[in-house]
Design a protein around this motif. Structure first.
Motif, short mmCIF file in Angstrom:
data_model
loop_
_atom_site.label_atom_id
_atom_site.label_comp_id
_atom_site.label_asym_id
_atom_site.label_seq_id
_atom_site.Cartn_x
_atom_site.Cartn_y
_atom_site.Cartn_z
N LEU A 7 -8.30 -80.18 27.70
CA LEU A 7 -8.92 -78.77 27.27
C LEU A 7 -7.84 -78.33 27.03
O LEU A 7 -7.91 -77.75 25.44
CB LEU A 7 -10.66 -77.67 27.19
CG LEU A 7 -11.39 -77.89 27.68
CD1 LEU A 7 -12.82 -77.08 28.77
CD2 LEU A 7 -11.95 -78.54 26.40
N ASP A 8 -7.06 -77.97 27.91
CA ASP A 8 -5.99 -76.84 27.52
C ASP A 8 -4.98 -77.49 26.24
O ASP A 8 -4.50 -77.02 25.08
CB ASP A 8 -5.37 -76.87 28.22
CG ASP A 8 -5.12 -75.83 29.29
OD1 ASP A 8 -6.35 -74.50 28.67
OD2 ASP A 8 -4.76 -75.30 30.56
N LYS A 9 -4.62 -79.27 26.10
CA LYS A 9 -4.36 -79.64 25.28
C LYS A 9 -4.71 -80.22 23.99
O LYS A 9 -3.97 -80.00 23.25
CB LYS A 9 -4.07 -81.07 26.38
CG LYS A 9 -2.82 -81.74 27.16
CD LYS A 9 -2.23 -82.78 27.99
CE LYS A 9 -0.86 -82.83 28.93
NZ LYS A 9 -0.01 -82.33 28.53
N SER A 10 -6.40 -80.24 23.93
CA SER A 10 -6.82 -80.28 22.70
C SER A 10 -6.86 -79.08 21.85
O SER A 10 -6.74 -79.19 21.13
CB SER A 10 -7.64 -81.00 22.98
OG SER A 10 -8.37 -80.02 23.69
N GLY A 11 -6.72 -78.21 22.83
CA GLY A 11 -7.05 -76.70 22.62
C GLY A 11 -8.68 -76.38 21.57
O GLY A 11 -8.79 -75.41 21.53
N VAL A 12 -8.92 -77.10 22.90
CA VAL A 12 -10.30 -76.45 22.55
C VAL A 12 -11.15 -75.72 22.97
O VAL A 12 -10.63 -75.79 24.50
CB VAL A 12 -12.00 -78.20 22.45
CG1 VAL A 12 -13.10 -77.31 22.71
CG2 VAL A 12 -11.47 -79.03 21.80
N ILE A 13 -11.62 -74.61 22.96
CA ILE A 13 -11.84 -73.63 23.64
C ILE A 13 -13.91 -74.01 24.52
O ILE A 13 -14.26 -74.43 24.02
CB ILE A 13 -11.86 -72.13 23.08
CG1 ILE A 13 -10.63 -71.98 22.52
CG2 ILE A 13 -12.83 -70.76 24.28
CD1 ILE A 13 -10.92 -71.04 21.44
N GLY A 14 -13.75 -73.92 25.80
CA GLY A 14 -15.11 -74.68 25.97
C GLY A 14 -14.84 -73.98 28.07
O GLY A 14 -13.49 -74.44 28.16
N ASN A 15 -16.22 -74.27 28.38
CA ASN A 15 -15.93 -74.49 30.14
C ASN A 15 -15.93 -75.78 30.54
O ASN A 15 -17.13 -77.04 30.04
CB ASN A 15 -17.40 -73.95 30.09
CG ASN A 15 -17.50 -73.67 31.75
OD1 ASN A 15 -17.09 -74.17 32.50
ND2 ASN A 15 -18.00 -72.84 32.85
N PRO A 16 -14.46 -76.05 31.53
CA PRO A 16 -14.66 -78.13 31.44
C PRO A 16 -16.02 -78.42 32.45
O PRO A 16 -16.12 -79.33 32.54
CB PRO A 16 -13.35 -77.50 32.66
CG PRO A 16 -13.20 -75.90 33.13
CD PRO A 16 -13.77 -75.20 32.01
N TYR A 17 -16.54 -77.26 32.67
CA TYR A 17 -17.86 -77.58 34.04
C TYR A 17 -19.29 -78.02 32.91
O TYR A 17 -19.04 -79.08 33.72
CB TYR A 17 -18.09 -76.77 35.39
CG TYR A 17 -17.17 -75.86 35.65
CD1 TYR A 17 -16.63 -77.67 36.92
CD2 TYR A 17 -16.23 -75.21 36.07
CE1 TYR A 17 -15.66 -76.87 37.62
CE2 TYR A 17 -15.89 -75.00 36.97
CZ TYR A 17 -14.60 -75.50 37.78
OH TYR A 17 -13.79 -75.52 38.62
N ILE A 18 -19.28 -77.40 31.45
CA ILE A 18 -20.17 -77.44 31.10
C ILE A 18 -19.87 -79.01 30.81
O ILE A 18 -21.24 -79.88 30.65
CB ILE A 18 -20.44 -76.75 30.36
CG1 ILE A 18 -20.75 -75.17 30.90
CG2 ILE A 18 -21.55 -77.22 29.17
CD1 ILE A 18 -20.65 -74.37 30.11
N ILE A 19 -18.42 -79.32 29.47
CA ILE A 19 -18.54 -80.58 29.42
C ILE A 19 -18.43 -81.36 30.08
O ILE A 19 -19.31 -82.56 29.92
CB ILE A 19 -17.24 -79.79 28.51
CG1 ILE A 19 -16.71 -78.94 27.63
CG2 ILE A 19 -16.78 -81.38 28.26
CD1 ILE A 19 -15.29 -78.88 27.47
#
Length: 169
Positions: A7-19
């Motif tokens: 998520l950090d590398k892609s620049g996408v903002i989101g919750n890692p647990y949900i993904i």
């Protein structure tokens, strides 16, 4: 942790647990739908239908592959614009303009679309989270997929912290 890093590398903002939960859910759902159909067809009609048993694995890893693709796009976009941005930084830096102000100008001018996205992340860290610009540069550099952009931000931060001559950097 792996999803959080992606998520950090892609620049996408989101919750890692949900993904991660989405990946598991889609994998299980696909398995529940495909396997009862693919196994009998593969055994009684044609062995080619057994290839459908791979579908749950693909849907499980879909979200990870999507994040990896976004990180690759982010890296390529920034590296395409970086030489031109460096010229801008060199010219404005030699005139005494600080790097944070240059990033702010890129946001307003809408000159570089990918660098602008990075500048928005820096602005968010400074104005919303209350970090100083150097901390924001270091945080962005530590998770950015582009080694060239990371090296530039780390070098600039080190130069500022050590009291070096910024215009010559």
């Amino acid at each position: 942790e792996k999803v959080s890093l992606l998520l950090d590398k892609s620049g996408v903002i989101g919750n890692p647990y949900i993904i991660a939960a989405r990946g598991v859910t889609w994998g299980l759902l696909t398995a529940a739908i495909v396997l009862p159909v693919a196994l009998p067809l593969g055994l009684f009609v044609s062995p080619v239908f057994l290839l459908l048993c791979i579908a749950p694995v693909g849907s499980f890893f879909y979200f990870e592959l999507k994040l990896r693709d976004k990180a690759s796009e982010r890296r390529d976009g920034v590296e395409r614009e970086l030489p031109f941005f460096m010229i801008l930084v060199n010219v404005l830096g030699s005139a005494g303009v600080h790097l944070y102000d240059i990033f702010d100008g890129v946001i307003v001018a809408r000159l570089f679309s990918h660098i602008r996205s990075e500048a928005l992340l820096i602005r968010r860290d400074v104005e919303v989270f209350g970090k100083n610009p150097i901390e924001s540069f270091e945080r962005l550099a530590s998770t950015h997929p582009s080694r060239k952009f990371s090296a530039f931000l780390h070098g600039y931060s080190a130069k500022v912290r050590s009291g070096g001559d910024i215009p010559t950097y």
